[in-house]
Design a protein around this motif. Structure first.
Motif, PDB file in Angstrom:
ATOM      1  N   ARG A 243       0.693  -1.291   0.106  1.00  0.00           N
ATOM      2  CA  ARG A 243       0.091   0.018   0.117  1.00  0.00           C
ATOM      3  C   ARG A 243       0.915   1.360   0.045  1.00  0.00           C
ATOM      4  O   ARG A 243       0.721   2.262  -0.540  1.00  0.00           O
ATOM      5  N   ILE A 244       1.905   1.321   0.837  1.00  0.00           N
ATOM      6  CA  ILE A 244       2.577   2.402   1.006  1.00  0.00           C
ATOM      7  C   ILE A 244       3.588   2.553  -0.050  1.00  0.00           C
ATOM      8  O   ILE A 244       4.154   3.661  -0.218  1.00  0.00           O
ATOM      9  N   GLU A 298      15.277   5.164   9.602  1.00  0.00           N
ATOM     10  CA  GLU A 298      14.299   5.879  10.356  1.00  0.00           C
ATOM     11  C   GLU A 298      13.136   5.358  10.430  1.00  0.00           C
ATOM     12  O   GLU A 298      12.561   4.386   9.845  1.00  0.00           O
ATOM     13  N   PRO A 302       3.923   5.518  11.734  1.00  0.00           N
ATOM     14  CA  PRO A 302       2.741   4.709  11.917  1.00  0.00           C
ATOM     15  C   PRO A 302       1.993   4.631  10.491  1.00  0.00           C
ATOM     16  O   PRO A 302       2.102   5.577   9.875  1.00  0.00           O
ATOM     17  N   LEU A 303       1.133   3.606  10.326  1.00  0.00           N
ATOM     18  CA  LEU A 303       0.389   3.510   9.264  1.00  0.00           C
ATOM     19  C   LEU A 303      -0.945   2.680   9.621  1.00  0.00           C
ATOM     20  O   LEU A 303      -0.767   1.852  10.386  1.00  0.00           O
ATOM     21  N   TRP A 304      -2.141   3.400   9.380  1.00  0.00           N
ATOM     22  CA  TRP A 304      -3.231   2.912   9.945  1.00  0.00           C
ATOM     23  C   TRP A 304      -3.978   2.289   8.828  1.00  0.00           C
ATOM     24  O   TRP A 304      -4.228   2.785   7.708  1.00  0.00           O
ATOM     25  N   LYS A 306      -7.598   0.833   8.542  1.00  0.00           N
ATOM     26  CA  LYS A 306      -8.840   1.113   9.584  1.00  0.00           C
ATOM     27  C   LYS A 306      -8.613   1.036  10.961  1.00  0.00           C
ATOM     28  O   LYS A 306      -8.078   2.311  11.339  1.00  0.00           O
ATOM     29  N   LYS A 307      -8.844   0.233  11.714  1.00  0.00           N
ATOM     30  CA  LYS A 307      -8.484   0.538  13.105  1.00  0.00           C
ATOM     31  C   LYS A 307      -7.315  -0.014  13.730  1.00  0.00           C
ATOM     32  O   LYS A 307      -7.002   0.062  15.058  1.00  0.00           O
ATOM     33  N   TYR A 312       6.212   1.018  10.213  1.00  0.00           N
ATOM     34  CA  TYR A 312       7.462   0.754   9.317  1.00  0.00           C
ATOM     35  C   TYR A 312       8.506   1.712   9.087  1.00  0.00           C
ATOM     36  O   TYR A 312       8.433   2.600  10.017  1.00  0.00           O
ATOM     37  N   VAL A 314      12.007   3.131   7.300  1.00  0.00           N
ATOM     38  CA  VAL A 314      12.139   3.458   6.136  1.00  0.00           C
ATOM     39  C   VAL A 314      13.861   3.738   5.737  1.00  0.00           C
ATOM     40  O   VAL A 314      14.717   4.095   6.770  1.00  0.00           O
ATOM     41  N   MET A 368      11.853   0.035   2.276  1.00  0.00           N
ATOM     42  CA  MET A 368      11.103   0.142   3.478  1.00  0.00           C
ATOM     43  C   MET A 368      10.695  -1.045   4.132  1.00  0.00           C
ATOM     44  O   MET A 368      10.943  -2.170   3.316  1.00  0.00           O
ATOM     45  N   GLN A 410       5.642  11.512  17.621  1.00  0.00           N
ATOM     46  CA  GLN A 410       5.034  12.851  17.584  1.00  0.00           C
ATOM     47  C   GLN A 410       5.006  13.555  16.151  1.00  0.00           C
ATOM     48  O   GLN A 410       4.177  13.588  15.493  1.00  0.00           O
ATOM     49  N   ALA A 411       6.324  13.911  15.663  1.00  0.00           N
ATOM     50  CA  ALA A 411       6.290  14.383  14.480  1.00  0.00           C
ATOM     51  C   ALA A 411       6.609  13.431  13.516  1.00  0.00           C
ATOM     52  O   ALA A 411       6.030  13.448  12.510  1.00  0.00           O
ATOM     53  N   GLY A 412       7.372  12.395  13.614  1.00  0.00           N
ATOM     54  CA  GLY A 412       7.783  11.515  12.554  1.00  0.00           C
ATOM     55  C   GLY A 412       8.676  12.054  11.586  1.00  0.00           C
ATOM     56  O   GLY A 412       9.408  11.519  10.984  1.00  0.00           O
ATOM     57  N   SER A 413       8.998  13.348  11.539  1.00  0.00           N
ATOM     58  CA  SER A 413       9.999  13.838  10.503  1.00  0.00           C
ATOM     59  C   SER A 413      10.509  14.883  11.278  1.00  0.00           C
ATOM     60  O   SER A 413      11.832  15.239  10.692  1.00  0.00           O
TER      61      SER A 413
END
Lengths: 432, 302
Positions: A243-244, A298, A302-304, A306-307, A312, A314, A368, A410-413
């Motif tokens: 997907r990603i 890195e 997060p990857l959502w 649905k619930k 992952y 990178v 990834m 929090q930021a992820g980046s």
């Protein structure tokens, strides 16, 4: 209570309407043994006090279950909170059968289904507990609790005003819960609603709205997630990586299968799964990477789906300074393109379809992965696996930028805040 | 003369926003703490209405002077823009524009044009924050979503986080709208985490009973490290009021756009993040659809 019911029964017997019901105790009649939940309104066509088949069976032929319930607590004639019906109904685990049993218990209690609005509200609240919040037939059964034909407006004045508003609101509430769980109603729902509330009542309108909008937006998601996610972490990782990756030619590689093993010394060895993905384009970018510049691992990001939230990692390079940008391939030597011409072909603003904005640029992404554990040793194995297809990685220093845990994502980046940088350069050559 | 008309206009039109704003258009800048109430007229069940008399508001003369300065600046800009052409563009440029960047996020000033809110204002537990992303090039909207319903006895659902632009205001609090009738698609460059979002467009309501109307469409994010370019034609936006999709659908009035916002409410508890690079408009000449939904009567009246 009981004697009133007896009196009413007696009155009906005397009126000669009980003929059918007299036959009821003989349990060989097939239509009586069917669903006790459904009321048989055809039995008594006139809207009078209708005691259904369920009542007679309950009173005259007490079943085994009835005995048990009587042992547990007084049910007939005294007040039993509606919540307790659900406690009575489930003996073992809470499941669909227990839920339907509770509905049946309520339907058998009283012919007139007294307190059905309250009961339905409770039932709707209890649905997630029993795990039936996505079952269409359970919703239909809940709607079946409403007494039929009582709330249908019969003259124009009733039709003009909001006829039986509480019951209609309750019906809408059932449909709203279906809506919020994304359950499309079916023909039976419509049939029940028409029977209970009549045409053009508010619940039927709500049903129409659902049936109009749900199919419209059914396939609106360009990145659909399967209804039931796979239990196997490797399959889940495969789905989410595909997907990603946003590239159909990307190849998923399982570097390590999950494994729990007991070694000779009696120690338990757990092997987390490592699943990676790399597209040919990424491979090519990595092949052209300057080996003196480090690449970074890195994550976790997060990857959502649905619930469920999966994480992952990178492998990326840093943004090149402008002087180190790669030279453009000489257009004369490119077979597929002619000379790079920079002609101004009288292009006006009507041809300019570019946005006048400096796009946010970032370093290239090389691969990834998703892993069962986010520690450095696990991810190092991933890099080792990547080396087989990308030999340049064995000469490139790899720096791990890992956040301490997925909870502090929090930021992820933002590399400055809350990120534990491990400055250890890791040359895979040494380990090989 | 024109100015006095505008002032009168603002007296009538801003009454909806807040009581204090309707007091006087020139007194408005002096009253400073009404900003938060401008964007939400919701009063939590059980709380008493705010009956503070207007003379008990905190006056801040310095801020008032600043605001008046700003307003005269805006007035000057309006006059100059009017002289130049429509919306400050030269006429040929305005007519031939194919794309336009409306919002980009490169500095803190760009973030100040946005308002962030969550269900914390109705008593929920979600949190939302907005800040500049890496290299100060993007906006990062992050926080946690929590579907825990506030225990006030009335609220039945909870769990949303949202971000929207501030109401565009001309000089001295006059109403202003964005006129996007030259374009037919919204164009966004974003990077999400797989959660679905909703884009809300608020248009100027002609009647006060339309003040809760919103035009919505979905924005699905793929997740992952790659940026995503999304193009949504305005014809796809459907009308909803107070969160309920309406039976009668009308196309969006592109010349009366007030605010644009994003909402997350996918009932999945946990952290979320959305990075936005820029929001632009696009004239897609291949897209000819006027409205994607049927306009006939769908749910016949009794």
């Amino acid at each position: 209570m009981n004697c009133v019911r007896k009196l009413l029964l007696a009155r009906e017997f005397s009126a000669g309407r009980g003929v059918l019901r007299q036959a009821a105790p003989g349990r060989d009649l097939p239509w009586l043994q069917g669903s006790s939940c459904g009321q048989r309104f055809w039995l008594v066509p006139v809207r009078s006090i209708r005691s259904g088949a369920a009542l007679s069976r309950f009173e005259l032929v007490p079943s085994a279950r009835g005995d048990k319930e009587k042992d547990r607590g007084p049910r007939d004639g005294s007040l039993v909170p509606l919540d307790e019906l659900f406690e009575l109904a489930h003996e073992g685990d809470r499941n669909k059968a227990a839920f339907s049993r509770a509905l049946e218990l309520f339907c058998q209690r009283d012919v007139r289904r007294r307190g059905h609005v309250e009961f339905i509200n409770i039932a709707l609240r209890k649905m997630p507990e029993f795990g039936v919040e996505r079952e269409l037939d359970v919703y239909n059964k809940i709607l079946d609790v409403f007494p039929k034909e009582v709330f249908v407006p019969r003259n124009y004045i009733q039709r003009m005003f909001n006829h039986y508003p509480r019951q209609q609101e309750c019906g809408i509430r059932v449909l709203e819960q279906m809506e919020s769980y994304g359950i499309t109603p079916n023909k039976q729902t419509k049939f029940l609603l028409l029977q209970i509330f009549g045409e053009k009542s508010h619940p039927v309108r709500k049903y129409r709205r659902l049936m109009y909008w749900f199919p419209k937006f059914k396939h609106v998601n360009p990145y659909p997630v399967p209804a039931a996610l796979p239990r196997d972490p490797v399959d889940l990782a495969r789905i989410s990586l595909q997907r990603i990756a946003a590239d159909l030619s990307a190849k998923v590689t399982v570097y390590q299968m999950p494994l729990v093993d007991i070694s000779d010394a009696g120690k338990e060895i757990t092997q987390p799964h490592i699943v990676g993905i790399q597209s040919p384009d990424q491979q090519e970018i990595l092949a052209h990477h300057n080996p003196s510049r480090p690449v970074f691992v890195e994550g976790p990001f997060p990857l959502w789906l649905k619930k469920t939230c999966v994480y992952y990692y990178v492998l990326r390079g840093e943004l090149l300074p402008p002087e180190e940008k790669e030279e453009v391939i000489d257009s004369e030597r490119n077979f597929f393109y002619p000379m790079h011409l920079d002609l101004d072909l009288d292009r006006g603003p009507w041809d300019d379809e570019e946005f006048d904005v400096d796009e946010a640029v970032e370093g290239p992404i090389f691969a990834m992965c998703m892993a069962g554990a986010g520690d450095q040793a696990t991810l190092a194995k991933w890099i080792l696996g990547l080396q087989q297809t990308n030999p340049i990685l064995s000469q490139t220093p790899v720096v791990f930028h890992l956040t301490p845990g997925p909870r502090e994502l929090q930021a992820g980046s933002d590399s400055a805040s809350g990120e534990e940088e491990i400055p250890q350069s890791w040359h895979a050559k040494q380990e090989l | 003369m024109a100015l006095s008309f505008k002032l009168l206009d603002s007296v009538f039109l801003s009454r909806r926003c807040h009581r204090q704003n309707a007091l006087h258009p020139l007194l408005g800048p002096l009253l400073t703490d009404c900003i938060s109430k401008l964007y939400s007229s919701y009063r939590r069940p059980g709380t008493s209405p705010d009956n503070t008399p207007p003379w008990k508001m905190n006056f801040s003369f310095e801020k008032g002077v600043d605001v008046i300065k700003k307003n005269f600046g805006l007035l000057k800009k309006e006059l100059v823009d009017h002289w130049k052409g429509p919306e400050g563009y030269h006429f040929d440029e305005y007519l031939l524009q194919q794309t336009r960047v409306v919002w980009e996020f490169r500095s803190q000033k760009d973030l100040d044009e946005w308002v962030v809110s969550s269900d914390a204002e109705i008593g929920g537990k979600s949190e939302t924050y907005l800040k500049l992303g890496k290299n100060n090039q993007t906006a990062l909207l992050y926080g946690t979503l929590s579907t825990e319903v506030p225990r006030d006895g009335e609220t039945r659902y909870s769990g949303y986080c949202s971000m929207k632009t501030k109401l565009p205001k001309g000089a001295f609090g006059t109403k202003k709208y964005y006129d996007w009738s030259n374009f037919n698609s919204l164009y966004l460059r974003i990077r999400g985490d797989g959660r679905p979002w909703m884009i809300n467009i608020y248009t100027n309501p002609y009647f006060s009973h339309q003040k809760d109307d919103l035009y919505n469409y979905f924005m699905f994010t793929r997740g992952g490290p790659y940026w995503q370019e999304i193009k949504i034609p305005f014809s796809k936006f459907f009308l909803s009021s107070r969160g309920r999709i309406q039976d009668e659908q009308y196309p969006l009035w592109l010349d009366k756009i007030s605010t644009v916002g994003f909402t997350l409410g996918d009932k999945a508890d946990g952290p979320f993040q959305l990075e936005i690079d820029f929001i632009g408009l696009l004239k897609d000449r291949a897209h000819t659809e006027e409205f994607a939904y049927e306009k006939y009567e769908k749910n016949p009246q009794a």
